[in-house]
Write a protein that holds these residues in place. Structure first.
Motif, mmCIF file in Angstrom:
data_model
loop_
_atom_site.group_PDB
_atom_site.id
_atom_site.type_symbol
_atom_site.label_atom_id
_atom_site.label_comp_id
_atom_site.label_asym_id
_atom_site.label_seq_id
_atom_site.Cartn_x
_atom_site.Cartn_y
_atom_site.Cartn_z
ATOM 1 N N GLY A 1 1.059 -0.881 -0.064
ATOM 2 C CA GLY A 1 0.068 0.454 0.108
ATOM 3 C C GLY A 1 0.578 1.158 0.132
ATOM 4 N N PRO A 2 0.400 2.356 0.799
ATOM 5 C CA PRO A 2 0.875 3.621 0.002
ATOM 6 C C PRO A 2 1.640 3.543 0.986
ATOM 7 C CG PRO A 2 -1.712 4.273 -0.248
ATOM 8 C CD PRO A 2 -1.587 2.796 0.606
ATOM 9 N N SER A 3 3.221 4.657 0.981
ATOM 10 C CA SER A 3 4.323 4.800 1.954
ATOM 11 C C SER A 3 3.697 5.532 3.575
ATOM 12 C CB SER A 3 5.625 5.735 1.355
ATOM 13 O OG SER A 3 4.926 6.597 1.533
ATOM 14 N N LYS B 1 8.892 16.422 -1.614
ATOM 15 C CA LYS B 1 9.410 15.318 -1.291
ATOM 16 C C LYS B 1 8.584 13.696 -1.885
ATOM 17 C CE LYS B 1 12.226 17.202 2.064
ATOM 18 N NZ LYS B 1 11.592 18.667 2.297
ATOM 19 N N VAL B 2 7.292 13.854 -2.360
ATOM 20 C CA VAL B 2 6.458 13.238 -2.771
ATOM 21 C C VAL B 2 6.638 13.100 -3.920
ATOM 22 C CG1 VAL B 2 5.359 12.605 -0.458
ATOM 23 C CG2 VAL B 2 4.320 14.187 -2.688
ATOM 24 N N GLU B 3 6.160 12.048 -4.129
ATOM 25 C CA GLU B 3 5.879 12.087 -6.265
ATOM 26 C C GLU B 3 4.823 12.935 -6.345
ATOM 27 O OE1 GLU B 3 5.514 9.240 -3.979
ATOM 28 O OE2 GLU B 3 7.393 8.250 -4.261
ATOM 29 N N GLU B 4 4.785 13.028 -8.069
ATOM 30 C CA GLU B 4 4.239 14.191 -9.003
ATOM 31 C C GLU B 4 2.626 13.533 -8.860
ATOM 32 O OE1 GLU B 4 3.319 14.949 -13.745
ATOM 33 O OE2 GLU B 4 5.586 15.897 -12.510
ATOM 34 N N PRO B 5 2.236 12.471 -9.333
ATOM 35 C CA PRO B 5 0.984 11.609 -8.711
ATOM 36 C C PRO B 5 0.252 12.443 -7.332
ATOM 37 C CG PRO B 5 1.852 10.099 -9.918
ATOM 38 C CD PRO B 5 2.919 11.127 -9.186
ATOM 39 N N ILE B 6 0.479 12.007 -6.152
ATOM 40 C CA ILE B 6 0.712 12.779 -5.019
ATOM 41 C C ILE B 6 0.241 14.150 -5.123
ATOM 42 C CG2 ILE B 6 0.609 12.713 -2.461
ATOM 43 C CD1 ILE B 6 0.835 9.210 -3.689
ATOM 44 N N MET C 1 0.982 9.908 5.345
ATOM 45 C CA MET C 1 1.001 11.733 6.166
ATOM 46 C C MET C 1 0.619 13.063 5.267
ATOM 47 S SD MET C 1 4.424 13.737 7.606
ATOM 48 C CE MET C 1 4.802 12.721 8.354
ATOM 49 N N VAL C 2 0.996 12.865 4.093
ATOM 50 C CA VAL C 2 0.982 13.987 3.492
ATOM 51 C C VAL C 2 -1.047 13.517 2.877
ATOM 52 C CG1 VAL C 2 0.785 14.912 0.670
ATOM 53 C CG2 VAL C 2 2.789 14.049 1.661
ATOM 54 N N ARG C 3 -1.468 12.923 3.010
ATOM 55 C CA ARG C 3 -2.721 12.500 2.444
ATOM 56 C C ARG C 3 -3.586 12.577 3.957
ATOM 57 N NH1 ARG C 3 -3.283 6.857 -0.662
ATOM 58 N NH2 ARG C 3 -3.204 7.657 -2.940
#
Length: 408
Positions: A33-35, A73-78, A40-42
């Motif tokens: 699943g998600p890191s 520091k997270v991916e572009e889709p996020i 945390m970002v969500r």
């Protein structure tokens, strides 16, 4: 499984089995699943988008500051996901919105295209610090303002200019119009779109006249037709004071010459010249504009030598029609000049076109056009000329850079 098999699986992208814990001999669960960073970002985004009744502005700013620390520091889709949610919140802290506006185009688009109310200051900053794709998207916004349009146009990008010119609901500033006029010398698309704008004034049109095609030249002469009678009547009592009295103010004298009711052709020593001399000179100029003829036309027309040469060497011939009209050349004589200079169907068609241009103008208006063309001291015209020089210089530099890159 042999060591070779395990190595092959790792090289193929398979995740190696976790090693058992030495103390408990229990194998830890493989992550799925998600890191935790994504989670945390969500979770933080869930807080930022809460309605005002459930979170104070200070608390929202605190969460936004945390997001500023982790979001890049997270991916572009996020980041795209966050931007899409933030776009629906009008109370979002500006620092977080700014970060997303200046992100990659796919992320910024979620904010620029979807957010209904973005502060003008943020849009201006995004236009100044983003790239061309950001500026094109900003120019498409419904709430495009004059100040934001100015920021979008600051980089002389043709694609951005065309997008701004499509926005009839946005009023362009005088400086923006000047810049677009200068840019129109290098783009036919910009010329057509700019000539439809209501902000365009006679000075702009008469400058553009030199690089637009024949049809657009006719449109300029039709759209910006003017009568100087109001100015001439208002300044009439100043002529005797300046030209025959003791008050030779040079600034006022230049304006009175600019506004003169009717020009009288003069010779080398300022003596009046007959229409017969004017006819012979203009007929010769139509056939072969040698330097001595250019100088003679300059004296007869009361214009500079540079303008005289530009008129006589213009391939289209419309400026020559303006010149002849301003000097009072009869219609039949003007047509005879054209037909005597060249033969054939194409020459006759060109003569008919130029005769139509000649007929479309009043003499006073043609004189005003000449004055505009020769008005280098006008602040606005001088400013546009400087802009054109700077743009052409940049284009030459870019061309040299492109050629250099091709040899690397």
């Amino acid at each position: 499984m042999t060591d070779f098999d395990a190595a092959d699986e790792i090289r193929a992208g398979a995740r190696p089995n976790p090693k058992p814990d030495v103390g408990t001999m229990l194998t830890p669960l493989a992550p799925s699943g998600p890191s935790v960073r994504t989670l945390m970002v969500r979770k933080l985004t869930d807080i930022v988008v809460l309605p005002s009744a459930k979170i104070s502005s200070n608390e929202r700013s605190l969460v936004a500051d945390i997001l500023l620390h982790v979001l890049d520091k997270v991916e572009e889709p996020i980041r795209m996901e966050v931007a899409g949610r933030i776009a629906r919140v009008s109370e979002c802290p500006p620092a977080l919105v700014r970060m997303l506006l200046l992100d990659e185009v796919a992320v910024a688009e979620k904010i620029i295209a979807a957010a209904e109310n973005l502060p003008e200051a943020l849009l201006i900053e995004a236009a100044r610090e983003g790239n061309m794709a950001h500026r094109v998207m900003i120019a498409r916004r419904i709430d495009l303002s004059t100040a934001v349009a100015d920021a979008c146009l600051a980089f002389d990008e043709i694609d951005v200019c065309k997008q701004v010119l499509k926005r009839d609901d946005c009023t362009l500033s005088p400086n923006a119009v000047n810049k677009l006029v200068a840019l129109s010398a290098t783009s036919k698309e910009v010329q057509g779109m700019l000539l439809r704008r209501r902000e365009l004034e006679p000075a702009h049109g008469f400058i553009m006249f030199w690089w637009v095609d024949a049809e657009r030249r006719r449109r300029i002469l039709t759209r910006f037709a003017l009568d100087r009678a109001v100015v001439q009547d208002a300044l009439a009592d100043l002529y005797p004071r300046v030209f025959r009295g003791g008050d030779p103010d040079t600034v006022v004298k230049d304006i009175l010459i600019l506004s003169e009711r009717r020009h009288r052709p003069r010779g080398v020593n300022g003596e009046p010249v007959s229409m017969e001399v004017v006819r012979k000179t203009l007929a010769a100029a139509c056939k072969y504009p040698a330097q001595e003829i250019i100088d003679a036309v300059s004296m007869l027309g009361g214009i500079s030598r540079d303008l005289s040469g530009r008129i006589l060497r213009d391939a289209g011939g419309e400026p020559y029609a303006v010149l002849c009209k301003s000097l009072g050349v009869p219609r039949d004589d003007f047509y005879a000049f054209l037909t005597a200079a060249a033969d054939g169907p194409e020459a006759n068609a060109r003569a008919d076109h130029l005769l139509a241009v000649f007929d479309s103008m009043a003499r006073d208006f043609s004189r005003a056009v000449l004055r505009y063309w020769d008005w280098d001291t006008n602040p606005r015209i001088a400013h546009i000329t400087r802009l054109m020089a700077a743009i052409q210089s940049d284009l030459k530099i870019n061309t040299i850079d492109d050629l250099s890159a091709s040899f690397v």
